[in-house]
Write a protein that holds these residues in place. Structure first.
Motif, PDB file in Angstrom:
ATOM      1  N   GLY A  83      -6.334   9.945   5.160  1.00  0.00           N
ATOM      2  CA  GLY A  83      -5.000   9.503   4.770  1.00  0.00           C
ATOM      3  C   GLY A  83      -5.015   8.454   3.675  1.00  0.00           C
ATOM      4  N   CYS A  84      -3.841   7.876   3.448  1.00  0.00           N
ATOM      5  CA  CYS A  84      -3.670   6.840   2.433  1.00  0.00           C
ATOM      6  C   CYS A  84      -4.043   5.477   3.007  1.00  0.00           C
ATOM      7  CB  CYS A  84      -2.220   6.797   1.963  1.00  0.00           C
ATOM      8  SG  CYS A  84      -1.700   8.264   1.064  1.00  0.00           S
ATOM      9  N   PRO A  85      -4.455   4.547   2.149  1.00  0.00           N
ATOM     10  CA  PRO A  85      -4.773   3.203   2.630  1.00  0.00           C
ATOM     11  C   PRO A  85      -3.508   2.451   3.014  1.00  0.00           C
ATOM     12  CG  PRO A  85      -4.887   3.275   0.254  1.00  0.00           C
ATOM     13  CD  PRO A  85      -4.650   4.683   0.710  1.00  0.00           C
ATOM     14  N   ASP A  86      -3.667   1.494   3.941  1.00  0.00           N
ATOM     15  CA  ASP A  86      -2.580   0.577   4.275  1.00  0.00           C
ATOM     16  C   ASP A  86      -2.643  -0.582   3.288  1.00  0.00           C
ATOM     17  OD1 ASP A  86      -1.636   1.970   6.501  1.00  0.00           O
ATOM     18  OD2 ASP A  86      -3.080   1.007   7.821  1.00  0.00           O
ATOM     19  N   VAL A  87      -1.518  -0.839   2.643  1.00  0.00           N
ATOM     20  CA  VAL A  87      -1.427  -1.881   1.634  1.00  0.00           C
ATOM     21  C   VAL A  87      -0.223  -2.751   1.941  1.00  0.00           C
ATOM     22  CG1 VAL A  87      -1.014  -2.295  -0.823  1.00  0.00           C
ATOM     23  CG2 VAL A  87      -2.538  -0.467  -0.124  1.00  0.00           C
ATOM     24  N   ARG A  88      -0.390  -4.060   1.754  1.00  0.00           N
ATOM     25  CA  ARG A  88       0.736  -4.996   1.881  1.00  0.00           C
ATOM     26  C   ARG A  88       0.992  -5.618   0.530  1.00  0.00           C
ATOM     27  NH1 ARG A  88      -0.736  -8.276   7.398  1.00  0.00           N
ATOM     28  NH2 ARG A  88      -2.332  -9.138   6.020  1.00  0.00           N
ATOM     29  N   LEU A  89       2.250  -5.609   0.146  1.00  0.00           N
ATOM     30  CA  LEU A  89       2.678  -6.219  -1.107  1.00  0.00           C
ATOM     31  C   LEU A  89       3.706  -7.278  -0.777  1.00  0.00           C
ATOM     32  CD1 LEU A  89       3.258  -2.908  -3.074  1.00  0.00           C
ATOM     33  CD2 LEU A  89       1.255  -4.379  -3.198  1.00  0.00           C
ATOM     34  N   ASP A  90       3.478  -8.495  -1.288  1.00  0.00           N
ATOM     35  CA  ASP A  90       4.418  -9.579  -1.064  1.00  0.00           C
ATOM     36  C   ASP A  90       4.426 -10.450  -2.309  1.00  0.00           C
ATOM     37  OD1 ASP A  90       6.160 -11.407   0.037  1.00  0.00           O
ATOM     38  OD2 ASP A  90       4.623 -12.430   1.210  1.00  0.00           O
ATOM     39  N   GLY A  91       5.440 -10.287  -3.138  1.00  0.00           N
ATOM     40  CA  GLY A  91       5.468 -10.997  -4.411  1.00  0.00           C
ATOM     41  C   GLY A  91       4.318 -10.511  -5.267  1.00  0.00           C
ATOM     42  N   ASP A  92       3.444 -11.433  -5.698  1.00  0.00           N
ATOM     43  CA  ASP A  92       2.284 -10.989  -6.461  1.00  0.00           C
ATOM     44  C   ASP A  92       1.018 -10.960  -5.608  1.00  0.00           C
ATOM     45  OD1 ASP A  92       1.934 -13.691  -6.240  1.00  0.00           O
ATOM     46  OD2 ASP A  92       1.571 -14.050  -8.358  1.00  0.00           O
ATOM     47  N   SER A  93       1.192 -10.968  -4.296  1.00  0.00           N
ATOM     48  CA  SER A  93       0.069 -10.847  -3.366  1.00  0.00           C
ATOM     49  C   SER A  93      -0.157  -9.372  -3.049  1.00  0.00           C
ATOM     50  CB  SER A  93       0.383 -11.615  -2.081  1.00  0.00           C
ATOM     51  OG  SER A  93      -0.598 -11.371  -1.115  1.00  0.00           O
ATOM     52  N   PHE A  94      -1.411  -8.954  -3.080  1.00  0.00           N
ATOM     53  CA  PHE A  94      -1.794  -7.568  -2.837  1.00  0.00           C
ATOM     54  C   PHE A  94      -2.921  -7.577  -1.827  1.00  0.00           C
ATOM     55  CE2 PHE A  94      -4.635  -4.014  -3.920  1.00  0.00           C
ATOM     56  CZ  PHE A  94      -3.761  -2.952  -3.836  1.00  0.00           C
ATOM     57  N   GLU A  95      -2.752  -6.892  -0.707  1.00  0.00           N
ATOM     58  CA  GLU A  95      -3.787  -6.811   0.322  1.00  0.00           C
ATOM     59  C   GLU A  95      -3.961  -5.354   0.741  1.00  0.00           C
ATOM     60  OE1 GLU A  95      -3.563 -10.795   2.929  1.00  0.00           O
ATOM     61  OE2 GLU A  95      -1.801  -9.506   3.089  1.00  0.00           O
ATOM     62  N   VAL A  96      -5.175  -5.001   1.092  1.00  0.00           N
ATOM     63  CA  VAL A  96      -5.478  -3.650   1.552  1.00  0.00           C
ATOM     64  C   VAL A  96      -6.303  -3.757   2.831  1.00  0.00           C
ATOM     65  CG1 VAL A  96      -7.517  -3.460   0.061  1.00  0.00           C
ATOM     66  CG2 VAL A  96      -6.365  -1.393   0.842  1.00  0.00           C
ATOM     67  N   ARG A  97      -6.041  -2.854   3.776  1.00  0.00           N
ATOM     68  CA  ARG A  97      -6.724  -2.899   5.076  1.00  0.00           C
ATOM     69  C   ARG A  97      -7.930  -1.972   5.081  1.00  0.00           C
ATOM     70  NH1 ARG A  97      -3.419  -2.652  10.517  1.00  0.00           N
ATOM     71  NH2 ARG A  97      -2.530  -0.858   9.456  1.00  0.00           N
ATOM     72  N   THR A  98      -9.048  -2.480   5.560  1.00  0.00           N
ATOM     73  CA  THR A  98     -10.260  -1.672   5.695  1.00  0.00           C
ATOM     74  C   THR A  98     -10.103  -0.762   6.907  1.00  0.00           C
ATOM     75  OG1 THR A  98     -11.436  -3.173   7.187  1.00  0.00           O
ATOM     76  CG2 THR A  98     -11.635  -3.592   4.802  1.00  0.00           C
ATOM     77  N   PRO A  99     -10.938   0.276   7.020  1.00  0.00           N
ATOM     78  CA  PRO A  99     -10.890   1.127   8.211  1.00  0.00           C
ATOM     79  C   PRO A  99     -11.156   0.363   9.509  1.00  0.00           C
ATOM     80  CG  PRO A  99     -12.083   2.243   6.463  1.00  0.00           C
ATOM     81  CD  PRO A  99     -11.822   0.838   5.993  1.00  0.00           C
ATOM     82  N   ASP A 100     -11.810  -0.811   9.411  1.00  0.00           N
ATOM     83  CA  ASP A 100     -12.068  -1.647  10.589  1.00  0.00           C
ATOM     84  C   ASP A 100     -10.869  -2.507  10.974  1.00  0.00           C
ATOM     85  OD1 ASP A 100     -14.669  -0.664  10.669  1.00  0.00           O
ATOM     86  OD2 ASP A 100     -15.429  -2.301   9.416  1.00  0.00           O
ATOM     87  N   GLY A 101      -9.797  -2.475  10.164  1.00  0.00           N
ATOM     88  CA  GLY A 101      -8.592  -3.230  10.473  1.00  0.00           C
ATOM     89  C   GLY A 101      -8.498  -4.582   9.802  1.00  0.00           C
TER      90      GLY A 101
END
Length: 106
Positions: A83-101
């Motif tokens: 599937g697609c990666p889980d990504v969080r966007l908040d303003g100019d903050s960018f985070e992505v979740r690894t398969p380990d969570g």
């Protein structure tokens, strides 16, 4: 499963300050690659954030969502996940979740 071998793909397009899930992310670069795979077109997106590889996602152009993805941390590429990666966007903050969570902020 392993990462796609980009040497077997042709560059398709690149985007600076790329859009991810409908939101423009300053500092995110997206490079897209394609190749014929029978009667389908295989596609890979390689994303980097402020010059550092962050994730790759791939599948086929006729699919609505990613087939698989992998996330890159300081320890290297994660295992391939469906599937697609889980990504969080908040303003100019960018985070992505690894398969380990774990949430990574590049």
């Amino acid at each position: 499963m392993s990462l796609p071998d980009l040497t077997t793909y042709a560059p398709h397009r690149s985007a600076l300050d790329a859009e991810f899930e409908g939101t423009i992310v300053p500092g995110l670069r997206a490079d897209f690659y394609r190749r014929a795979d029978g009667d389908r077109i295989a596609s890979v997106g390689r994303y980097s954030y402020r010059g550092r590889d962050v994730l790759m996602a791939w599948g086929y152009t006729d699919e609505k969502h990613c087939r698989q993805h992998a996330v890159r941390s300081v320890h290297g590429w994660s295992a391939v996940a469906d599937g697609c990666p889980d990504v969080r966007l908040d303003g100019d903050s960018f985070e992505v979740r690894t398969p380990d969570g774990e949430w990574l902020r590049p």
